[in-house]
Structure formats: C-alpha cells, structure tokens
Design an enzyme around this catalytic site. Sequence first.
Site, PDB file in Angstrom:
ATOM      1  N   GLU A 240       0.845  -1.198   0.000  1.00 34.30           N
ATOM      2  CA  GLU A 240       0.000   0.000   0.000  1.00 34.30           C
ATOM      3  C   GLU A 240       0.877   1.244   0.000  1.00 34.30           C
ATOM      4  O   GLU A 240       1.950   1.249   0.613  1.00 34.30           O
ATOM      5  CB  GLU A 240      -0.879   0.019   1.242  1.00 34.30           C
ATOM      6  CG  GLU A 240      -1.802  -1.161   1.359  1.00 34.30           C
ATOM      7  CD  GLU A 240      -2.753  -1.000   2.538  1.00 34.30           C
ATOM      8  OE1 GLU A 240      -3.863  -0.512   2.347  1.00 34.30           O
ATOM      9  OE2 GLU A 240      -2.346  -1.344   3.660  1.00 34.30           O
ATOM     10  N   HIS A 264      -6.753 -10.812   5.399  1.00 37.41           N
ATOM     11  CA  HIS A 264      -6.670 -10.584   3.953  1.00 37.41           C
ATOM     12  C   HIS A 264      -5.654 -11.500   3.246  1.00 37.41           C
ATOM     13  O   HIS A 264      -5.967 -12.135   2.248  1.00 37.41           O
ATOM     14  CB  HIS A 264      -6.308  -9.132   3.665  1.00 37.41           C
ATOM     15  CG  HIS A 264      -7.254  -8.137   4.267  1.00 37.41           C
ATOM     16  ND1 HIS A 264      -8.592  -8.398   4.451  1.00 37.41           N
ATOM     17  CD2 HIS A 264      -7.062  -6.868   4.728  1.00 37.41           C
ATOM     18  CE1 HIS A 264      -9.180  -7.341   4.995  1.00 37.41           C
ATOM     19  NE2 HIS A 264      -8.270  -6.406   5.173  1.00 37.41           N
TER      20      HIS A 264
HETATM   21  C1  BG6 Z   1      -8.204  -2.969   5.909  1.00 35.94           C
HETATM   22  C2  BG6 Z   1      -7.026  -2.603   6.772  1.00 35.94           C
HETATM   23  O1  BG6 Z   1      -8.828  -4.109   6.398  1.00 35.94           O
HETATM   24  O2  BG6 Z   1      -7.748  -3.195   4.574  1.00 35.94           O
HETATM   25  C3  BG6 Z   1      -6.330  -1.390   6.214  1.00 35.94           C
HETATM   26  O3  BG6 Z   1      -7.467  -2.349   8.084  1.00 35.94           O
HETATM   27  C4  BG6 Z   1      -5.949  -1.605   4.771  1.00 35.94           C
HETATM   28  O4  BG6 Z   1      -5.185  -1.067   6.978  1.00 35.94           O
HETATM   29  C5  BG6 Z   1      -7.134  -2.075   3.965  1.00 35.94           C
HETATM   30  O5  BG6 Z   1      -5.472  -0.384   4.255  1.00 35.94           O
HETATM   31  C6  BG6 Z   1      -6.731  -2.478   2.569  1.00 35.94           C
HETATM   32  O6  BG6 Z   1      -7.877  -2.730   1.818  1.00 35.94           O
HETATM   33  P1  BG6 Z   1      -7.979  -2.311   0.293  1.00 35.94           P
HETATM   34  O7  BG6 Z   1      -9.278  -2.830  -0.154  1.00 35.94           O
HETATM   35  O8  BG6 Z   1      -7.877  -0.831   0.254  1.00 35.94           O
HETATM   36  O9  BG6 Z   1      -6.819  -2.934  -0.381  1.00 35.94           O
END
Ligand code: BG6
Length: 633
Positions: A240, A264
Amino acid sequence: MSQAQPKRATSRAHPADPCTVVIFGAAGDLTSRLVVPALYNMRRTGLLADNFSVIGFNHGKMTDNAWKKGLTTALERFVGNSGGKLDNEAWDWLSSQMTYHAGDFDDLTAFQSLAIKLKDAERRRGTKGNVLFYLATPERFFGDVIEQLQKAGLVDDGGPDGDFWRRVIIEKPFGHDLASAHALNERILKVLREDQIYRIDHFLGKETVQNIMAFRFANGLFEPIWNRDRIDHVQITVAETVGVERRGSFYEQTGALRDMVPNHLFQLLAMVAMEPPTSFDAEAVRTRKAETIEAIRPIQPEDAIRGQYGPGAVNGELAISYRDEPNVAPDSVTETFVAMKLSIDTWRWSGVPFYLRTGKHMGRRTTEIAIRFKSAPFAPFRGTGMDAFGPDWLVLQIQPDEGISLQFDVKRPGPRVELAPVRMDFKYADWFRAEPNVGYETLLYDCMTGDATLFQRADMVEACWRAVQPILDDWSQRTPADFPNYASGSAGPASADTLLALGGRSWRPLNSAAELNARRTAKPKVDTPPPALKSPERRAATKRAAAKKALRSTSVKKTTRGASVTRATRGAPAKGATRGASAKATAPVQKPKVKTAPAKKTAIKKTAIKKAAAARKAAPTKRAPTKAKPTRK
Ligand code: BG6
C-alpha cells in the site's frame, strides 16, 4: 422465507430478500465510506429489494437529517472520485428508507426501542421480519452488542427453516490473537447459530479474489500444474502507498501483522492453495479453505520479519515517518510492514514455500499473487552460452489493473539466439464493463440472500490466528531495535530481501511491468551476431566448445570441426538471481567464445594438439559473420 441457498455458482442477479439493515457504528468511517455507498450501488444495480429499510444505531443524539446529510457529503465525494455523478433518484430512494437511532451499546433500553422500530419497519415497509445487523464497530463491542440483541429478543428467527431470518455481519478484526478469537467465538455462539454469523473480510468482495476459484477450477489448463511438481514458490504481496492516515490509535494496537495477515493475506492464500471443492456450496468451499489454513505449519519467528516506515517520498510526495503520524507514540515499535515464509503441509504443497509481504507507505500500490514455475530442464541449451533461464510467472493481479498475466521467455527476434522475457496480459477492463463498486456490494448481497461462501467460519478464523500465534508471541517478547527500518516509498526493509535470499530467491519488483519492459527493450551489449539456432555452424560450435574443453583437460580423444563462433548470452539474471531486482540485475553478456581451427577427425596426438593450439592463436579474434537464419513470421 428465504433459506440459506448457495448462489455463488450462478450469475442470477435478482434483488435480495426484503429486509432491514441495522448498522451499529452508524456515524463511523466504515459506514460512510463503504457500507452506505455499497447499499447505494446495490440500489442502482437493482440488487436491493423494494421492501427495504436502514436503521443507523450509534451513541450520541443526532437527527435523521443530520445523519443523512453527512452521508450525502461522503457519497458525493465517493461518486465524484470515481468520475461519476450522484444518481439522485437512487440516493433519494435509499435515504428515504433510512432512520437514525441513538443509543449506547451497553444500554438495553436502546435495544428495546430498536425492537419497536424494527416492528414498525416490518409493518410499514414490508421487510418481512428479516434483519441484517451490521457490526461496524470496534472489536471490543462485538460481544456486548450481540448479547444485547439477544436480551431484546432480536436474534431469534425460528432456526434455519424459520419464516424470517436474523443475521449478523461482524467486521474484522475478529479477535486480536488466538485466545481472544476463540473466546469471542464461544461468546457469540452462545447467542447465535453459526449460520447466522457472517464474519466479513472485504478482500473476498473483490472480483479478482473471487475469480481465483473460477480461474483455477473452470479451466482444465492450470489445475494439473498447480502443485509442487511444477511450482517453485508463491509470492503474495499487498503493498500500500497509504500510511495509517487517521487510524493511528487503532493501528498502534493492531500493527500490520494483525491488520492484514490472518485475514486478507490468508484469504488470498486459501484461494490459491485450496483443494477443489466438491461443489460451490458454502460449506464445501469453506471446508476446503479451512483445511488449507489448518495445514499451514505454525510460522516460526525466524521466518518472519517486521518493519516500520521512516520518512521518504511516496508517489513523488514527501512522506512522514510512522512515528510522526497523529496518535502514534514517538518511540512506537508497532510494525507497518511484515514479510514471512510459510509452508503448507499437504501433498500438493509440500516443499513449496509461500512468501507473504504487506506494508504501508511502500513505493507502489499493488496486490498480487505471483506463482513462480520451476525452471525448464537445462539440457537442450547446454553449451549455448545460456546458463540460466528466466522464471515463468503466472500473476493474478488483484488490484489495481485487475487481471492475470503470464510471463515467459521467447526468442528475441534477430540472428542471435537470445531469450527475452515477455508477458501475456488479460485485463478485466478490456473485457468487462465494471459497475462502480466499493467491494462490499457482493458481500452484503450474499448476506441478504443467505450465501455464506465468502464469509469466515469460526474454525477458519481460529486456524488463521493459530498459524501466526508463534510470531505474535515472539514479537511481544522482543523489541525491534532498528525501527524505523525502511524509507517511505521503498519496497520495505532489507531483511525482507534476506528472507528470500536465504532460499536463493528474491521478491518480484513492486513495479514488475516496468521492470519487465526495461528488460525487454534493453539493448544487447554485444554486436557480433551469433549463428542461428540449429544452424550447422551452431552445431559445430557446440562440438568445438566440447573439444576445447577436452584439450584443456589434456585428455582429448576427438577433434571437432567447423567455423569459429561467437555467442551472446540472453539478457537473463545470473544463475541464482531472479528477475526481481531490476533491469540492472541482468547478467552481463558473455564475452565472445571459442575460436578453433579445423582439426583432423583422427585421434589427436600431442603434435596435433600443438598444431590446433597454434591454429587457434592464428585465427582472427573476430569471427567471420555468419549468415542469419531468417526468422519465421
Ligand atoms: C483494511 C485494513 O482491512 O484493509 C487497512 O485495516 C488496509 O489497513 C485495507 O489499508 C486495505 O484494503 P484495500 O481494499 O484498500 O486494499
């Protein structure tokens, strides 16, 4: 009654069941950023029943209008960001179904008055008694809210075959370690049946994640090679560019490991590593996934590394260090990056390492699952000067640029036998028109239709925590001395590279497409063309090389014949290195090779050896140009 029916295998998109959605944490970020925009999108695409209502439950008094005004602003921002315009008709309809309900989560009277409102919605809006309780609250409230719902008589629905349904969506994080997840499961299972609980992981709402199963099990091509015989290792990256933003207090307690890995990343892992289910029935799929997670060998501390971002630049903008973020301790030891190696003890995956990494403030946003196939046998290329092959990668690009790509080697056009890495790309955007979505639409729809396939069962959640518990235990005992240990905008700490280097591997670059392109277009460094593959010259050159070797070892038995030859290596990484690093990592092109004079076929005596040596000396250092074999079009 709408009983739980698996609908994942079909693409029928009929409206969901009539129902009321009660959102706990109605004034929170999750509600305005994701849950309400998802409901709005569902209305636009015809996925919501006409008999529908929403009750927002939150502490703090607020009028319906004040609540909806805040949501309208958030929605306009969301729609504007995706380049669209608010669909007033859809939003007017949805907001007219919404009411706000003030109350504390530990106040039973607030739940009793909620019960009255639900009856009212059932009568006036025809929601048939179906209620979806969405717990968009911090984890510490999950147990309390569910118990209050029971006390207010709101969770009984007469069993799976009752005339109406009551379901609860529980946000992540579900617990903060194995013991707390287990305790929470025990607590809520005293109140709810497992089939009423929808433990959500929004990664499973992503089309590309759902597609992993379709890709693997709907195509005969891949499954036969999806195992330890053909796969060298798997890399899962969730990088990220965002930092912790306004979530400092939450993140300080959570860290990258708890925030991303047992949920995730393990979901991605389960999708890619699971055995084929016998059907797309929710239980069949979830059982296969649970078995996979359970087969993860508890990860040893030496196989996991952590990092924390320091200052740097992300996407060309100056970025502050984690310790300077709001609500973060100036000497915080919370990790913002984690990488690990794990093994799955199954017949399919025995001996295949899975490398996982995730971090914030990294150089590029990318979520991908990269499957690295084993190298081709070397034999046919022996003696050609090509001493290593490029890796073949199958990459499931989860986000952004959703798609799938296959990277392999081809012959670079031209007279030289030189390999170049290329990529075949499938991009979702090229084939399908995507409705704007926030990723929660499918999950909400599934819950409203009783399809639990994409939700976590109690045993899955606990298996995930069990796998990472040794790391949590170890990290709680040892304070990292080197934090911050990676610059914002980088690919993470150096120790993450070491983790792979120990196995002779390296991470794929965060921007693999750019790296590949650089490699593909790199100018060959040698301008002397080698002979074309399989030409007589080429065969002779191979023999001469062998002869030369034999001469050197003074145990020569046979001479070879043919013209002198020069061959360049392909622009591949040196053996042991992988393509991960950068275009600079390519092996230098080899120096021109052997030049031998014609020699007799008879066995070489000492004088002949001398003669051959003299002839070699006399031979021109540059080989005569060899006629190129025309390339096939
Ligand atoms: C969330 C986390 O569950 O998922 C975050 O708490 C993270 O820290 C996010 O940034 C990432 O999700 P996506 O869909 O933006 O990739």
